[in-house]
Design a protein around this motif. Structure first.
Motif, PDB file in Angstrom:
ATOM      1  N   LYS A 197       0.835  -1.196   0.000  1.00 34.54           N
ATOM      2  CA  LYS A 197       0.000   0.000   0.000  1.00 34.54           C
ATOM      3  C   LYS A 197       0.868   1.243   0.000  1.00 34.54           C
ATOM      4  O   LYS A 197       2.093   1.180   0.056  1.00 34.54           O
ATOM      5  CB  LYS A 197      -0.901  -0.003   1.246  1.00 34.54           C
ATOM      6  CG  LYS A 197      -1.741  -1.250   1.426  1.00 34.54           C
ATOM      7  CD  LYS A 197      -2.924  -1.253   0.517  1.00 34.54           C
ATOM      8  CE  LYS A 197      -3.743  -2.517   0.748  1.00 34.54           C
ATOM      9  NZ  LYS A 197      -5.121  -2.362   0.626  1.00 34.54           N
ATOM     10  N   SER A 198       0.214   2.369   0.015  1.00 35.33           N
ATOM     11  CA  SER A 198       0.874   3.667   0.000  1.00 35.33           C
ATOM     12  C   SER A 198       1.795   3.821   1.207  1.00 35.33           C
ATOM     13  O   SER A 198       1.421   3.514   2.337  1.00 35.33           O
ATOM     14  CB  SER A 198      -0.197   4.762   0.021  1.00 35.33           C
ATOM     15  OG  SER A 198       0.331   5.986   0.458  1.00 35.33           O
ATOM     16  N   LEU A 225       0.293   6.543   3.696  1.00 36.04           N
ATOM     17  CA  LEU A 225      -0.799   6.040   4.530  1.00 36.04           C
ATOM     18  C   LEU A 225      -0.309   4.979   5.519  1.00 36.04           C
ATOM     19  O   LEU A 225      -0.802   4.907   6.647  1.00 36.04           O
ATOM     20  CB  LEU A 225      -1.932   5.497   3.665  1.00 36.04           C
ATOM     21  CG  LEU A 225      -2.746   6.561   2.918  1.00 36.04           C
ATOM     22  CD1 LEU A 225      -3.783   5.903   2.016  1.00 36.04           C
ATOM     23  CD2 LEU A 225      -3.403   7.523   3.886  1.00 36.04           C
ATOM     24  N   THR A 226       0.660   4.187   5.101  1.00 37.90           N
ATOM     25  CA  THR A 226       1.256   3.224   6.031  1.00 37.90           C
ATOM     26  C   THR A 226       1.890   3.968   7.198  1.00 37.90           C
ATOM     27  O   THR A 226       1.740   3.577   8.356  1.00 37.90           O
ATOM     28  CB  THR A 226       2.311   2.352   5.325  1.00 37.90           C
ATOM     29  OG1 THR A 226       1.689   1.647   4.264  1.00 37.90           O
ATOM     30  CG2 THR A 226       2.963   1.375   6.287  1.00 37.90           C
ATOM     31  N   ARG A 244       6.501  -2.849   5.076  1.00 41.41           N
ATOM     32  CA  ARG A 244       6.402  -2.005   3.880  1.00 41.41           C
ATOM     33  C   ARG A 244       7.713  -2.005   3.099  1.00 41.41           C
ATOM     34  O   ARG A 244       7.712  -1.927   1.868  1.00 41.41           O
ATOM     35  CB  ARG A 244       6.023  -0.578   4.300  1.00 41.41           C
ATOM     36  CG  ARG A 244       6.003   0.442   3.206  1.00 41.41           C
ATOM     37  CD  ARG A 244       4.741   0.307   2.372  1.00 41.41           C
ATOM     38  NE  ARG A 244       4.667   1.330   1.366  1.00 41.41           N
ATOM     39  CZ  ARG A 244       5.116   1.192   0.119  1.00 41.41           C
ATOM     40  NH1 ARG A 244       5.652   0.073  -0.262  1.00 41.41           N
ATOM     41  NH2 ARG A 244       4.999   2.174  -0.737  1.00 41.41           N
TER      42      ARG A 244
END
Length: 190
Positions: free
Chosen positions: A5-6, A9-10, A71
């Motif tokens: 994911k982004s 945002l993470t 991430r």
């Protein structure tokens, strides 16, 4: 299947323990971390043991960096990563069989005993506050402030002594084994 994911945002979700993992699709990891974090706060409030919140600092940091490490993984490793609970449920028999080993039982028993003593101590002090006249309560409160520190200091010294004794016994056992091997070597040369 989880998807990366982004990063922004993470980063935002990682400030809430477990939310970063959940955002990336690792629901079991996220729920475990979030439940642990809020469970410790609840337990601390219910038992009137404010110092227990210090454990939450460790949980928060773990969760924050765990989300960022997830991430930062290579795509191949990220997609191969399985979602699991931090504390395995009863489907993981191997984990629970390791807990039954005596040294873990003793550690867990010691932690539970210390926690129980702390809860009783705080409860007793709360009861004494209402039962004693103010001038006696001030004296009891002053003395009671130092007792946990004394107990903790004695406990730390005791653990240190046990560690030294254990290392000394281990060294003596190794020395005895070395003497036995040397004796066997002498007999074989004869």
């Amino acid at each position: 299947m989880t998807k990366k994911k982004s990063g922004f945002l993470t980063f935002l979700f990682s400030w809430i323990p477990g939310a970063g993992e959940m955002y990336m699709g690792f629901m079991k990891m996220g729920v475990s971390l979030m439940g642990l974090f809020w469970g410790i706060i609840s337990l601390s409030v219910l038992t009137n043991t404010g110092y227990l919140i210090l454990v939450d600092v460790i949980v928060w940091f773990y969760s924050f960096f765990h989300a960022h490490n997830l991430r930062a993984m290579d795509d191949e490793d990220f997609y191969a990563l399985e979602d699991h609970y931090l504390i395995p449920v009863d489907t993981d028999r191997e984990f629970w069989s390791r807990i039954t080993i005596a040294k873990y039982r003793k550690l867990l028993a010691g932690i539970l005993i210390l926690f129980g003593v702390a809860v009783l101590w705080n409860t007793l002090l709360d009861l004494l506050y209402w039962a004693l006249p103010e001038y006696i309560w001030e004296y009891v409160r002053s003395v009671s402030y130092f007792i946990p520190q004394l107990v903790l200091g004695i406990g730390i010294i005791a653990v240190g002594v046990l560690l030294i004794r254990g290392k000394k016994q281990e060294l003596l056992m190794e020395e005895d084994r070395g003497d036995e091997h040397a004796g066997e070597a002498d007999h074989s040369h004869s």
